[in-house]
Design a protein around this motif. Structure first.
Motif, PDB file in Angstrom:
ATOM      1  N   SER A   1       0.844  -1.191   0.000  1.00  0.00           N
ATOM      2  CA  SER A   1       0.000   0.000   0.000  1.00  0.00           C
ATOM      3  C   SER A   1       0.883   1.247   0.000  1.00  0.00           C
ATOM      4  CB  SER A   1      -0.910   0.002   1.234  1.00  0.00           C
ATOM      5  OG  SER A   1      -0.135   0.020   2.421  1.00  0.00           O
ATOM      6  N   THR A   2       0.293   2.392  -0.273  1.00  0.00           N
ATOM      7  CA  THR A   2       1.051   3.643  -0.322  1.00  0.00           C
ATOM      8  C   THR A   2       0.562   4.588   0.763  1.00  0.00           C
ATOM      9  OG1 THR A   2      -0.460   4.537  -1.995  1.00  0.00           O
ATOM     10  CG2 THR A   2       1.563   3.474  -2.777  1.00  0.00           C
ATOM     11  N   ALA A   3       1.460   5.490   1.176  1.00  0.00           N
ATOM     12  CA  ALA A   3       1.142   6.487   2.198  1.00  0.00           C
ATOM     13  C   ALA A   3       1.896   7.764   1.857  1.00  0.00           C
ATOM     14  CB  ALA A   3       1.530   5.976   3.581  1.00  0.00           C
ATOM     15  N   PRO A   4       1.461   8.897   2.386  1.00  0.00           N
ATOM     16  CA  PRO A   4       2.115  10.170   2.038  1.00  0.00           C
ATOM     17  C   PRO A   4       3.516  10.292   2.636  1.00  0.00           C
ATOM     18  CG  PRO A   4       0.377  10.516   3.663  1.00  0.00           C
ATOM     19  CD  PRO A   4       0.254   9.105   3.205  1.00  0.00           C
ATOM     20  N   SER A   5       4.443  10.748   1.789  1.00  0.00           N
ATOM     21  CA  SER A   5       5.814  11.013   2.201  1.00  0.00           C
ATOM     22  C   SER A   5       6.231  12.373   1.665  1.00  0.00           C
ATOM     23  CB  SER A   5       6.759   9.927   1.674  1.00  0.00           C
ATOM     24  OG  SER A   5       6.466   8.666   2.242  1.00  0.00           O
ATOM     25  N   TRP A   6       7.222  12.959   2.294  1.00  0.00           N
ATOM     26  CA  TRP A   6       7.696  14.282   1.900  1.00  0.00           C
ATOM     27  C   TRP A   6       8.808  14.148   0.868  1.00  0.00           C
ATOM     28  CZ3 TRP A   6       6.209  19.116   2.151  1.00  0.00           C
ATOM     29  CH2 TRP A   6       7.139  20.152   1.973  1.00  0.00           C
ATOM     30  N   ASP A   7       8.684  14.883  -0.257  1.00  0.00           N
ATOM     31  CA  ASP A   7       9.703  14.805  -1.302  1.00  0.00           C
ATOM     32  C   ASP A   7      10.502  16.096  -1.440  1.00  0.00           C
ATOM     33  OD1 ASP A   7       7.936  16.528  -2.518  1.00  0.00           O
ATOM     34  OD2 ASP A   7       7.985  15.517  -4.471  1.00  0.00           O
ATOM     35  N   GLY A   8      10.360  17.006  -0.478  1.00  0.00           N
ATOM     36  CA  GLY A   8      11.087  18.272  -0.528  1.00  0.00           C
ATOM     37  C   GLY A   8      10.224  19.456  -0.871  1.00  0.00           C
TER      38      GLY A   8
ATOM     39  N   PRO B   1       5.300   3.457  -1.430  1.00  0.00           N
ATOM     40  CA  PRO B   1       4.960   2.167  -0.825  1.00  0.00           C
ATOM     41  C   PRO B   1       5.511   2.057   0.596  1.00  0.00           C
ATOM     42  CG  PRO B   1       5.852   1.883  -3.040  1.00  0.00           C
ATOM     43  CD  PRO B   1       6.098   3.302  -2.659  1.00  0.00           C
ATOM     44  N   VAL B   2       4.718   1.478   1.495  1.00  0.00           N
ATOM     45  CA  VAL B   2       5.124   1.354   2.899  1.00  0.00           C
ATOM     46  C   VAL B   2       4.850  -0.055   3.407  1.00  0.00           C
ATOM     47  CG1 VAL B   2       4.757   3.794   3.451  1.00  0.00           C
ATOM     48  CG2 VAL B   2       2.873   2.175   3.719  1.00  0.00           C
ATOM     49  N   SER B   3       5.579  -0.404   4.446  1.00  0.00           N
ATOM     50  CA  SER B   3       5.376  -1.660   5.161  1.00  0.00           C
ATOM     51  C   SER B   3       5.525  -1.355   6.637  1.00  0.00           C
ATOM     52  CB  SER B   3       6.405  -2.709   4.722  1.00  0.00           C
ATOM     53  OG  SER B   3       6.326  -3.871   5.517  1.00  0.00           O
TER      54      SER B   3
ATOM     55  N   GLY C   1       5.080   1.464  15.894  1.00  0.00           N
ATOM     56  CA  GLY C   1       5.922   0.516  15.179  1.00  0.00           C
ATOM     57  C   GLY C   1       6.887   1.239  14.276  1.00  0.00           C
ATOM     58  N   LEU C   2       7.582   0.458  13.480  1.00  0.00           N
ATOM     59  CA  LEU C   2       8.553   1.004  12.524  1.00  0.00           C
ATOM     60  C   LEU C   2       7.952   0.904  11.127  1.00  0.00           C
ATOM     61  CD1 LEU C   2      11.442   2.086  12.010  1.00  0.00           C
ATOM     62  CD2 LEU C   2      12.143  -0.291  11.690  1.00  0.00           C
ATOM     63  N   THR C   3       7.575   2.034  10.581  1.00  0.00           N
ATOM     64  CA  THR C   3       7.074   2.066   9.209  1.00  0.00           C
ATOM     65  C   THR C   3       8.252   2.275   8.274  1.00  0.00           C
ATOM     66  OG1 THR C   3       4.939   2.951   9.893  1.00  0.00           O
ATOM     67  CG2 THR C   3       5.550   3.237   7.589  1.00  0.00           C
ATOM     68  N   ARG C   4       8.389   1.393   7.318  1.00  0.00           N
ATOM     69  CA  ARG C   4       9.487   1.484   6.358  1.00  0.00           C
ATOM     70  C   ARG C   4       8.941   1.912   5.003  1.00  0.00           C
ATOM     71  NH1 ARG C   4      12.293  -4.003   6.245  1.00  0.00           N
ATOM     72  NH2 ARG C   4      10.133  -4.724   6.285  1.00  0.00           N
ATOM     73  N   VAL C   5       9.727   2.721   4.306  1.00  0.00           N
ATOM     74  CA  VAL C   5       9.273   3.337   3.056  1.00  0.00           C
ATOM     75  C   VAL C   5      10.193   2.900   1.925  1.00  0.00           C
ATOM     76  CG1 VAL C   5       8.697   5.496   1.901  1.00  0.00           C
ATOM     77  CG2 VAL C   5       8.517   5.324   4.400  1.00  0.00           C
ATOM     78  N   SER C   6       9.599   2.445   0.838  1.00  0.00           N
ATOM     79  CA  SER C   6      10.389   2.037  -0.316  1.00  0.00           C
ATOM     80  C   SER C   6      10.841   3.262  -1.106  1.00  0.00           C
ATOM     81  CB  SER C   6       9.569   1.123  -1.225  1.00  0.00           C
ATOM     82  OG  SER C   6      10.258   0.874  -2.442  1.00  0.00           O
ATOM     83  N   PRO C   7      12.105   3.284  -1.559  1.00  0.00           N
ATOM     84  CA  PRO C   7      12.557   4.414  -2.390  1.00  0.00           C
ATOM     85  C   PRO C   7      11.971   4.377  -3.789  1.00  0.00           C
ATOM     86  CG  PRO C   7      14.285   2.759  -2.236  1.00  0.00           C
ATOM     87  CD  PRO C   7      13.175   2.305  -1.333  1.00  0.00           C
TER      88      PRO C   7
ATOM     89  N   GLY D   1       7.725  -0.169  -5.581  1.00  0.00           N
ATOM     90  CA  GLY D   1       8.421  -1.194  -4.809  1.00  0.00           C
ATOM     91  C   GLY D   1       7.497  -2.265  -4.257  1.00  0.00           C
ATOM     92  N   ARG D   2       7.976  -3.521  -4.329  1.00  0.00           N
ATOM     93  CA  ARG D   2       7.229  -4.651  -3.777  1.00  0.00           C
ATOM     94  C   ARG D   2       7.847  -5.157  -2.480  1.00  0.00           C
ATOM     95  NH1 ARG D   2       3.760  -7.226  -7.468  1.00  0.00           N
ATOM     96  NH2 ARG D   2       3.772  -6.315  -9.540  1.00  0.00           N
ATOM     97  N   SER D   3       9.046  -4.727  -2.188  1.00  0.00           N
ATOM     98  CA  SER D   3       9.706  -5.094  -0.942  1.00  0.00           C
ATOM     99  C   SER D   3      10.561  -3.920  -0.498  1.00  0.00           C
ATOM    100  CB  SER D   3      10.579  -6.343  -1.123  1.00  0.00           C
ATOM    101  OG  SER D   3      11.610  -6.092  -2.061  1.00  0.00           O
ATOM    102  N   ILE D   4      10.884  -3.912   0.785  1.00  0.00           N
ATOM    103  CA  ILE D   4      11.626  -2.780   1.352  1.00  0.00           C
ATOM    104  C   ILE D   4      12.804  -3.316   2.133  1.00  0.00           C
ATOM    105  CG2 ILE D   4      11.508  -0.763   2.845  1.00  0.00           C
ATOM    106  CD1 ILE D   4       8.494  -0.718   2.381  1.00  0.00           C
ATOM    107  N   SER D   5      13.971  -2.774   1.858  1.00  0.00           N
ATOM    108  CA  SER D   5      15.175  -3.137   2.592  1.00  0.00           C
ATOM    109  C   SER D   5      15.911  -1.869   2.961  1.00  0.00           C
ATOM    110  CB  SER D   5      16.083  -4.048   1.755  1.00  0.00           C
ATOM    111  OG  SER D   5      17.341  -4.212   2.375  1.00  0.00           O
TER     112      SER D   5
END
Length: 875
Positions: free
Chosen positions: A454-461, A468-470, A488-494, A498-502
């Protein structure tokens, strides 16, 4: 072995997949959501085939995001950009880092934090909590059976190959039952959401649930840059969860809570999450230890401290299962504690999580959880896993082989097999080879449905964008069941698709906000002591490894100071127009730099003294060349490395100062030439930063063991480099030259003191009396020796018989020798100053100081006996 006919197959088929769920609900939208126009949201364009956490299907923001959105719009893009910069500054100042292997910044890579939090609605969170608690309870029961009666295998609810066939099943740990039957004291799960809004578990973290410390760090930073929405939205606090963590660990201890010692076992500073380990250890009040800090005697675990060996009751580990004991588990491990498993069998220590808990991190277990939940708990699994097929089952293997292109293939167990890249289609040859491999050894493979995050709002400048978030959530086992961290720890795909986040591959993170429908109670990790409090003037006993690190931290900080002073003096006095004559007067200084390692072999290269450009390049290399062992840059690298290892014992201010020193000495950019004047500026800034470090150490550190060993290291190093400088001057034909003597005063920072005492040019007797013999001058050699003697007299008494006694003798002889020397004898000499009595005293001191350092190491950093405290508390 094929498991096609076992009982588990018909009962443990993969649950409905994300794609099947989407088809059943019919909610997949063919068009992108309508986005409110203007301002922050002008660039927010969620995808058509994914669930968006922020916008509802019909376009408007979801209710639980409304308060945050209103606050962000009130702030506006310009103010949000400023706060994002503040966020980055706070991350840098607090030293929040994540070690990405192969990144040139190494342990200095800043943690990536997006300022826009991830928000979850209260009713949705309650549903997640219930599912997570059920799942953790189920996994704990499965672990208890696998390391106990193994009834699930006998009754064929689990295939023997899933347990006995994987390396994470630790046979030496079978039969070891932890207190209260909790194998999973801590558990975390990675969650993702399908298009219809259903949460799915993507992976179970049962061995070392990392990331809780980063979640806490994210919260502290985000709540500071967005205090208004954090307060107005009544966000749940995290301190209550960590208080439960501390209570849980104390209750696990074999000894009473008031006597229990809990330590956190770390693999060391090169681990990717070392910051988190040091951060949590300091926050929870635990000692951060490495395997070498612990030892097992008579089936009991002890901590090596300056006062001897002290008992350890609970180990909160951050070391992988099989690395924890080289005797019974992995014999090539240098991270663990030999004999730890035997101490566990004896019940004298508890490890959280229990050794062997990594067994259930295998994704193969996911397809069995629905049936096992009904069997063990009598309930339907509330929080489903992503659709999973273990190829050890015939039906599942057949399905995987038929749909290989649509699934993500993974190793079922921890093996050397490298799974194919899910984003790259297989050619016919690769597909055929993979199918043969699966058919030959099916137990080693598992396949899962492709996850669309799923996607969530992030800041791009400049505004908000959909990324995408997990979500990784955390649980701790208490006496009344599991408790979930309200966040928790929300991780954001660059990658927007993205289908996975590392985090190793460029992922970033967010704070996770769970809003409350009622006012939030203020929670603190600290508890009230009431009226009866035991007053303490010292902290916990210092582990010997940390004492060793503080000792060398002091030595390298003073070495950096001395190196910068020597090189600055050399650069300021070097005249490119008169290279030969200027280097002649610099000869004693250059000899000191050669002996100290900054200019190796300089005396054997006389041609450098005639070549101004080459000589200047050599001095610059002594500052910036990190490959030169004695250079200032190399010294500061060592200083920084040691600061990392004592991170949990030093303040943020000290860490910031050392980081600044490291940054200032970064190699000069290739696009411009570093001039001598520029280098002097860098050296000046370095000296100011080192002075700040020394000031913080002297003014802010309590006079306990850490400070004592830091100061011992500093004073040994200062005495050594001063004696080296003074000896080099006495060997020079220009020993009584006022210009040469002026360099001594400048390097020793004693010029003003000299001028206030003597209205004359530097004189050899007066200079050597001030720098060598004046016990009132805090920069003199004799002052350093007197301070060292005071420190030695206060070292732990149990060590005096081993090392401190001989240390005192060495120091007393050095002090006596200098007290008997008279600097006035140098005034009557025209040459041969080094052969004088005072020259002999300097040379003997140079020989004795390394011996003194060795006796300190042998007496305080080695271990042979159990301390009195340990013996008194032993059962």
């Amino acid at each position: 072995m094929s498991d096609a006919d076992n009982k588990g197959q018909s009962r443990n088929q993969p649950q409905m997949s994300q794609s099947q769920s989407q088809s059943a609900t019919g909610e997949a939208s063919a068009a992108e959501k309508a986005v409110p126009a203007g301002g922050l949201l002008s660039g927010y364009k969620p995808g058509a085939s994914v669930f968006d956490e922020f916008l509802a299907d019909d376009g408007p923001p979801r209710a639980h995001y409304a308060g945050l959105l209103a606050a962000l719009q009130d702030l506006g893009p310009a103010e949000l950009k400023r706060r994002q910069e503040t966020c980055q500054r706070l991350v840098h100042e607090q030293g929040i880092t994540y070690n990405v292997y192969g990144d040139p910044r190494g342990m200095e890579r800043p943690w990536q934090l997006d300022p826009i939090p991830f928000v979850i609605a209260p009713d949705e969170w309650r549903s997640l909590e219930a599912g997570l608690i059920q799942r953790a309870t189920l996994l704990n029961k499965i672990l208890a059976d696998c390391y106990g009666a193994q009834e699930l295998i006998r009754s064929r609810w689990l295939s023997p190959a899933m347990v006995f066939g994987q390396p994470d099943f630790l046979r030496p740990c079978h039969g070891i039952r932890p207190p209260q039957g909790n194998f999973l004291n801590f558990y975390s799960a990675d969650l993702a959401r399908s298009r219809d809004g259903q949460w799915w578990v993507v992976s179970d973290r049962t061995q070392i649930p990392t990331g809780a410390g980063y979640a806490l760090a994210n919260r502290l930073v985000t709540s500071r840059i967005l205090p208004e929405p954090f307060r107005d939205n009544q966000i749940h606090r995290l301190a209550g969860f960590f208080r439960a963590v501390r209570n849980t660990l104390v209750q696990l201890a074999p000894r009473p809570a008031g006597e229990a010692r809990v330590v956190m076992l770390t693999p060391g500073p090169h681990n990717e999450t070392y910051f988190e380990q040091a951060y949590l250890a300091r926050y929870l009040g635990y000692m951060l230890v490495e395997g070498q800090d612990l030892t097992v005697r008579d089936d009991r675990v002890f901590l090596k401290t300056l006062s001897g060996l002290e008992p350890v009751d609970v180990i909160l580990r951050r070391v992988d299962d099989d690395f924890c004991d080289p005797l019974e588990l992995r014999n090539d491990s240098i991270l663990g504690v030999p004999g730890l498993v035997e101490a566990l069998r004896a019940g004298n220590v508890v490890v959280a999580n229990a050794l062997g808990s990594g067994l259930l991190q295998s994704p193969a277990f996911m397809s069995f959880l629905p049936g096992l939940c009904k069997h063990l708990l009598g309930e339907k699994l509330k929080l489903p896993s992503v659709a999973t097929w273990w190829c050890g089952q015939e039906t599942a293997r057949k399905y995987v082989l038929e749909h290989l292109d649509r699934l993500v293939l993974k190793p079922a167990f921890r093996t050397h097999f490298r799974a194919p890249d899910a984003e790259k289609p297989l050619n016919a040859k690769e597909r055929d080879a993979l199918q043969r491999h699966i058919e030959f050894d099916p137990d080693l493979f598992v396949a899962q449905e492709r996850v669309q995050l799923s996607t969530a709002p992030s800041w791009d400048g400049s505004g908000l964008v959909a990324q995408p978030v997990s979500l990784r959530v955390y649980l701790v086992a208490g006496g009344d069941g599991y408790h979930v961290m309200p966040g928790g720890l929300t991780r954001v795909s660059p990658d927007s698709g993205g289908r996975s986040i590392s985090m190793q591959l460029g992922g970033s993170s967010k704070d996770t906000w769970i809003s409350s429908e009622t006012p939030v109670e203020e929670v603190t990790l600290l508890h009230s002591a009431g009226e009866n409090i035991e007053l303490r003037r010292t902290g916990n006993n210092l582990p010997s490894r940390l004492a060793d690190n503080f000792f060398w931290l002091g030595r390298y900080s003073e070495r950096a100071d001395a190196t910068a002073r020597l090189l600055r003096t050399a650069l300021l006095r070097f005249n490119p127009e008169r290279a030969g004559s200027s280097t002649q007067l610099l000869a004693p200084l250059l000899k000191t730099l050669e002996v100290q390692g900054q200019l190796p072999g300089i005396s054997e290269r006389p041609e450098l003294r005639q070549n101004a450009e080459a000589f200047e390049a050599e001095l610059l290399a002594a500052i910036f060349d990190s490959s030169r062992p004695g250079s200032l840059r190399s010294t500061v690298d060592n200083l920084h490395r040691l600061a990392v290892q004592v991170r949990d014992r030093t303040s943020n201010d000290m860490w910031r100062v050392i980081s600044q020193i490291n940054e200032r000495l970064a190699a000069p950019p290739a696009r411009r030439v570093m001039l001598a004047g520029d280098a002097v500026g860098v050296l000046n800034q370095t000296l100011l930063a080192v002075a700040a470090f020394h000031g913080l150490a002297r003014e802010n550190m309590t006079r306990a063991q850490a400070w004592r060993f830091l100061d011992i290291g500093m004073r040994i190093e200062r005495a050594i480099y001063l004696c080296t400088l003074l000896d080099s001057k006495l060997h020079s034909a220009e020993a009584d030259n006022s210009s040469v003597l002026e360099t001594i005063l400048e390097v020793d920072d004693s010029s003003i003191t000299y001028r206030s005492r003597y209205s004359l040019l530097p004189h050899i007797s007066a200079v050597y009396d001030l720098v060598l013999l004046d016990d009132k001058n805090p920069r003199s050699v004799l002052f350093q020796l007197n301070q060292l003697l005071k420190h030695v007299e206060r070292l732990p008494r149990e060590r005096e018989k081993d090392g401190a006694g001989s240390s005192q003798k060495i120091l007393q002889e050095c002090i006596t020798r200098l007290n008997q020397a008279d600097a006035r004898e140098l005034a009557g000499l025209q040459a041969g100053w080094h052969a004088s009595k005072i020259g002999g005293a300097i040379q003997q001191t140079l020989r004795d100081l390394p011996k003194f350092s060795d006796t300190i190491a042998a007496g305080c950093f080695a271990h042979s006996a159990i301390s009195r405290t340990g013996r008194e508390n032993a059962p």
